[in-house]
Design a protein around this motif. Structure first.
Motif, PDB file in Angstrom:
ATOM      1  N   ALA A   3      12.998   0.511 -13.371  1.00  0.00           N
ATOM      2  CA  ALA A   3      11.963  -0.100 -14.200  1.00  0.00           C
ATOM      3  C   ALA A   3      11.776  -1.569 -13.846  1.00  0.00           C
ATOM      4  CB  ALA A   3      12.341   0.043 -15.675  1.00  0.00           C
ATOM      5  N   GLN A   4      12.870  -2.279 -13.592  1.00  0.00           N
ATOM      6  CA  GLN A   4      12.783  -3.681 -13.221  1.00  0.00           C
ATOM      7  C   GLN A   4      12.095  -3.863 -11.867  1.00  0.00           C
ATOM      8  OE1 GLN A   4      16.750  -5.278 -13.326  1.00  0.00           O
ATOM      9  NE2 GLN A   4      17.111  -4.631 -15.461  1.00  0.00           N
ATOM     10  N   CYS A   5      12.496  -3.050 -10.895  1.00  0.00           N
ATOM     11  CA  CYS A   5      11.932  -3.182  -9.543  1.00  0.00           C
ATOM     12  C   CYS A   5      10.459  -2.797  -9.510  1.00  0.00           C
ATOM     13  CB  CYS A   5      12.733  -2.323  -8.574  1.00  0.00           C
ATOM     14  SG  CYS A   5      14.407  -2.922  -8.268  1.00  0.00           S
ATOM     15  N   PHE A   6      10.096  -1.743 -10.211  1.00  0.00           N
ATOM     16  CA  PHE A   6       8.687  -1.338 -10.236  1.00  0.00           C
ATOM     17  C   PHE A   6       7.823  -2.444 -10.832  1.00  0.00           C
ATOM     18  CE2 PHE A   6       8.916   3.603 -10.045  1.00  0.00           C
ATOM     19  CZ  PHE A   6       9.636   3.499  -8.868  1.00  0.00           C
ATOM     20  N   SER A   7       8.365  -3.126 -11.828  1.00  0.00           N
ATOM     21  CA  SER A   7       7.601  -4.194 -12.468  1.00  0.00           C
ATOM     22  C   SER A   7       7.480  -5.405 -11.552  1.00  0.00           C
ATOM     23  CB  SER A   7       8.272  -4.596 -13.783  1.00  0.00           C
ATOM     24  OG  SER A   7       7.612  -5.690 -14.377  1.00  0.00           O
ATOM     25  N   ARG A   8       8.582  -5.801 -10.910  1.00  0.00           N
ATOM     26  CA  ARG A   8       8.571  -6.985 -10.057  1.00  0.00           C
ATOM     27  C   ARG A   8       7.789  -6.769  -8.760  1.00  0.00           C
ATOM     28  NH1 ARG A   8      14.565  -9.196  -9.364  1.00  0.00           N
ATOM     29  NH2 ARG A   8      13.470 -10.229  -7.634  1.00  0.00           N
ATOM     30  N   LEU A   9       7.828  -5.552  -8.240  1.00  0.00           N
ATOM     31  CA  LEU A   9       7.176  -5.273  -6.960  1.00  0.00           C
ATOM     32  C   LEU A   9       5.781  -4.679  -7.117  1.00  0.00           C
ATOM     33  CD1 LEU A   9      10.237  -3.745  -5.043  1.00  0.00           C
ATOM     34  CD2 LEU A   9       9.373  -6.087  -4.927  1.00  0.00           C
ATOM     35  N   ASP A  10       5.333  -4.519  -8.343  1.00  0.00           N
ATOM     36  CA  ASP A  10       4.006  -3.939  -8.589  1.00  0.00           C
ATOM     37  C   ASP A  10       3.829  -2.621  -7.839  1.00  0.00           C
ATOM     38  OD1 ASP A  10       3.212  -6.076 -10.230  1.00  0.00           O
ATOM     39  OD2 ASP A  10       2.617  -7.261  -8.477  1.00  0.00           O
ATOM     40  N   VAL A  11       4.784  -1.731  -8.020  1.00  0.00           N
ATOM     41  CA  VAL A  11       4.749  -0.443  -7.331  1.00  0.00           C
ATOM     42  C   VAL A  11       3.584   0.384  -7.855  1.00  0.00           C
ATOM     43  CG1 VAL A  11       6.003   1.712  -6.929  1.00  0.00           C
ATOM     44  CG2 VAL A  11       7.226  -0.467  -6.945  1.00  0.00           C
ATOM     45  N   LEU A  12       2.842   0.971  -6.917  1.00  0.00           N
ATOM     46  CA  LEU A  12       1.672   1.760  -7.285  1.00  0.00           C
ATOM     47  C   LEU A  12       2.097   3.071  -7.937  1.00  0.00           C
ATOM     48  CD1 LEU A  12      -0.403   1.236  -4.016  1.00  0.00           C
ATOM     49  CD2 LEU A  12      -0.577  -0.032  -6.168  1.00  0.00           C
ATOM     50  N   GLU A  13       1.291   3.517  -8.878  1.00  0.00           N
ATOM     51  CA  GLU A  13       1.578   4.784  -9.548  1.00  0.00           C
ATOM     52  C   GLU A  13       1.470   5.937  -8.555  1.00  0.00           C
ATOM     53  OE1 GLU A  13      -0.811   5.385 -12.932  1.00  0.00           O
ATOM     54  OE2 GLU A  13      -0.094   3.617 -14.012  1.00  0.00           O
ATOM     55  N   THR A  14       2.250   6.964  -8.803  1.00  0.00           N
ATOM     56  CA  THR A  14       2.276   8.110  -7.896  1.00  0.00           C
ATOM     57  C   THR A  14       2.384   9.398  -8.698  1.00  0.00           C
ATOM     58  OG1 THR A  14       3.510   9.159  -6.099  1.00  0.00           O
ATOM     59  CG2 THR A  14       4.781   7.898  -7.700  1.00  0.00           C
ATOM     60  N   LYS A  15       2.013  10.497  -8.055  1.00  0.00           N
ATOM     61  CA  LYS A  15       2.126  11.806  -8.693  1.00  0.00           C
ATOM     62  C   LYS A  15       3.527  12.396  -8.519  1.00  0.00           C
ATOM     63  CE  LYS A  15      -2.773  13.009  -8.180  1.00  0.00           C
ATOM     64  NZ  LYS A  15      -3.750  13.978  -7.624  1.00  0.00           N
ATOM     65  N   LEU A  16       4.362  11.733  -7.690  1.00  0.00           N
ATOM     66  CA  LEU A  16       5.719  12.222  -7.495  1.00  0.00           C
ATOM     67  C   LEU A  16       6.522  12.052  -8.783  1.00  0.00           C
ATOM     68  CD1 LEU A  16       6.655  10.864  -3.933  1.00  0.00           C
ATOM     69  CD2 LEU A  16       6.202  13.224  -4.579  1.00  0.00           C
ATOM     70  N   ASP A  17       7.042  13.128  -9.275  1.00  0.00           N
ATOM     71  CA  ASP A  17       7.809  13.113 -10.524  1.00  0.00           C
ATOM     72  C   ASP A  17       9.295  13.243 -10.189  1.00  0.00           C
ATOM     73  OD1 ASP A  17       8.527  13.150 -13.193  1.00  0.00           O
ATOM     74  OD2 ASP A  17       8.248  15.322 -13.370  1.00  0.00           O
ATOM     75  N   LEU A  18       9.853  12.203  -9.553  1.00  0.00           N
ATOM     76  CA  LEU A  18      11.238  12.219  -9.116  1.00  0.00           C
ATOM     77  C   LEU A  18      12.027  11.147  -9.845  1.00  0.00           C
ATOM     78  CD1 LEU A  18      10.697  12.556  -5.243  1.00  0.00           C
ATOM     79  CD2 LEU A  18      11.142  14.387  -6.903  1.00  0.00           C
ATOM     80  N   LEU A  19      13.265  11.481 -10.233  1.00  0.00           N
ATOM     81  CA  LEU A  19      14.095  10.512 -10.940  1.00  0.00           C
ATOM     82  C   LEU A  19      14.538   9.384 -10.024  1.00  0.00           C
ATOM     83  CD1 LEU A  19      16.361  12.631 -13.312  1.00  0.00           C
ATOM     84  CD2 LEU A  19      14.232  11.442 -13.803  1.00  0.00           C
ATOM     85  N   TRP A  20      14.692   9.655  -8.750  1.00  0.00           N
ATOM     86  CA  TRP A  20      14.993   8.581  -7.802  1.00  0.00           C
ATOM     87  C   TRP A  20      14.232   8.831  -6.503  1.00  0.00           C
ATOM     88  CZ3 TRP A  20      18.909  11.804  -9.650  1.00  0.00           C
ATOM     89  CH2 TRP A  20      19.422  12.747  -8.752  1.00  0.00           C
ATOM     90  N   ALA A  21      13.716   7.747  -5.934  1.00  0.00           N
ATOM     91  CA  ALA A  21      12.922   7.816  -4.710  1.00  0.00           C
ATOM     92  C   ALA A  21      12.931   6.431  -4.065  1.00  0.00           C
ATOM     93  CB  ALA A  21      11.496   8.270  -5.011  1.00  0.00           C
ATOM     94  N   LEU A  22      12.395   6.338  -2.859  1.00  0.00           N
ATOM     95  CA  LEU A  22      12.378   5.092  -2.099  1.00  0.00           C
ATOM     96  C   LEU A  22      11.061   4.341  -2.315  1.00  0.00           C
ATOM     97  CD1 LEU A  22      13.778   6.529   1.263  1.00  0.00           C
ATOM     98  CD2 LEU A  22      15.094   5.336  -0.514  1.00  0.00           C
ATOM     99  N   ILE A  23      11.070   3.051  -1.996  1.00  0.00           N
ATOM    100  CA  ILE A  23       9.853   2.226  -2.007  1.00  0.00           C
ATOM    101  C   ILE A  23       9.584   1.797  -0.566  1.00  0.00           C
ATOM    102  CG2 ILE A  23       8.757   0.128  -2.861  1.00  0.00           C
ATOM    103  CD1 ILE A  23      10.616   0.196  -5.259  1.00  0.00           C
TER     104      ILE A  23
END
Length: 426
Positions: free
Chosen positions: A304-324
């Motif tokens: 949650a912290q990294c997605f917020s800081r890096l402005d990660v684009l939304e995706t349809k992948l419904d995975l608990l862990w994945a790469l950026i």
């Protein structure tokens, strides 16, 4: 002679081998008496073997008049009694069952487990003793007790076929393994030399010490989250390394195959305690131990912290862990990327002192520990359930519906992570 042993047939990587196996207690008496009487002529010719086999299996047996009111067992069922008992024995290991049974519970199960000949010798000896003790108990209270004896031609002595010995040699009273010996003569003195044990089954499992060292070293590297001033590239690299760490822990602590995206779909995870995964074309349920639950919860906070800081684009992948990736888009962990990461970290941890590794070896390590575990002791079917082996249709009636089985599997998974002494992930 102290005890009769026979040559037990087995296979190692398609090659037939033989190892000495002690005769079960209930049969040793009659075989020992016969061998003592025929010490000079143990071997049979091919014709004699064929005649004996025909007499035992083909020649019709007559039921005595005194027993015609008893239930009659088919001859082939009688001769396959030990093999049948081995097939249905839940606590007999897959390597042992593959040797004395008529079929394995799962054709690939032997590829994940290992036993040496000393361990197999003990396991087969104790198992056959249990199976025959059931028959001995029934015979003692049955009307055909007097018919279960053979007469020695030399002195007309009656020897009971199924009789328990008064004393057992010390080497057969050991727990966990029975060592075999060979007799040698040196300068007129007779002495016994231990026969080296031979390994049966898979050799791909990693040592527990190496696994402990590897994950401790990896945790030390990832113990601290980069500061805000470190920059987006450093944070993304750290996040991806944490993703790979969690993926490897997932394989190690659940035994899941490290294929496809090596992750769990969010909609298939239930309170971090159970998860529904797709494995070899079918869905199956897996248990999640306490340590892995905490690691997943910690990762979700970091995500949650990294997605917020890096402005990660939304995706349809419904995975608990994945790469950026470099474009700040979510991409799944692939089997190749996980393999490369583990190889790199393993090299940094051990240098050239260890051979090459792949994530699939963690699955083998998980399976070997499940076989060797004694607290709790898992049945063969429970091990197959953990490994996702379901040729006999276990997936159609999940054992997880039974609270006792689920609790035992969860206890096993928690003890596994405790044995590895994994550093808590906060």
């Amino acid at each position: 002679m102290s005890w009769i042993e026979y040559a037990q047939r087995g296979e190692i990587q398609g090659k037939v081998v033989y190892f000495w196996q002690p005769m079960p207690k209930a049969l040793n008496g009659v075989f020992q008496a016969w061998c003592s009487e025929n010490a000079a002529s143990f071997s049979l010719t091919k014709q004699q073997k064929a005649a004996l086999y025909h007499r035992l299996t083909r020649k019709k047996w007559r039921t005595p008049k005194s027993l015609r009111n008893q239930q009659v067992l088919r001859k082939d069922h009688f001769f396959s009694y030990l093999a049948h008992q081995a097939n249905i024995d839940p606590y007999l290991s897959t390597p042992a069952a593959s040797i004395i049974g008529s079929n394995s519970h799962h054709t690939s199960a032997l590829s994940y487990q290992k036993r040496n000949t000393n361990q197999l010798r003990y396991e087969i000896f104790t198992a056959q003793n249990r199976y025959l003790e059931r028959m001995v108990h029934v015979i003692q209270v049955s009307p055909f007790k007097s018919m279960c004896a053979v007469c020695l031609p030399s002195n007309q002595t009656l020897i009971h076929v199924l009789s328990q010995p008064v004393k057992v040699p010390a080497y057969l009273e050991t727990t966990g393994a029975i060592v075999a010996f060979t007799r040698k003569m040196s300068e007129g003195t007779r002495h016994y030399v231990e026969i080296p044990a031979v390994e049966f089954g898979s050799n791909r499992a990693l040592s527990v010490d190496d696994v402990m060292t590897f994950f401790h070293d990896l945790r030390q590297k990832l113990a601290r989250v980069p500061k805000v001033s470190a920059g987006d590239a450093v944070l993304r690299q750290y996040f991806n390394q944490r993703t790979f760490e969690l993926a490897l822990l997932f394989v190690l602590l659940t035994g899941t195959r490290p294929n496809h995206h090596a992750s769990i779909e969010g909609r298939g995870c239930y309170a971090y305690e159970h998860a529904l995964i797709r494995d070899k074309g079918r869905h199956r349920t897996i248990e999640i131990g306490t340590y892995l639950q905490q690691a997943m919860e910690s990762y979700q906070r970091l995500q949650a912290q990294c997605f917020s800081r890096l402005d990660v684009l939304e995706t349809k992948l419904d995975l608990l862990w994945a790469l950026i990736d470099e474009s700040h888009q979510i991409t799944p962990v692939t089997a190749k990327s996980l393999r490369l990461f583990m190889a790199e970290q393993w090299q940094q941890c051990f240098g050239d002192s260890r051979g090459p590794v792949v994530p699939y070896m963690l699955r083998h390590t998980f399976a070997q520990h499940a076989l060797m575990s004694s607290k709790p002791k898992l049945t063969r079917q429970e091990i197959d359930l953990l490994m996702g082996h379901s040729e006999d249709g276990e997936h159609l009636g999940q054992a997880y519906y039974f609270a006792g089985v689920s609790e035992r599997l969860t206890e096993h998974l928690n003890r596994w992570s405790e044995l590895l002494q994994l550093t808590p992930i906060k």
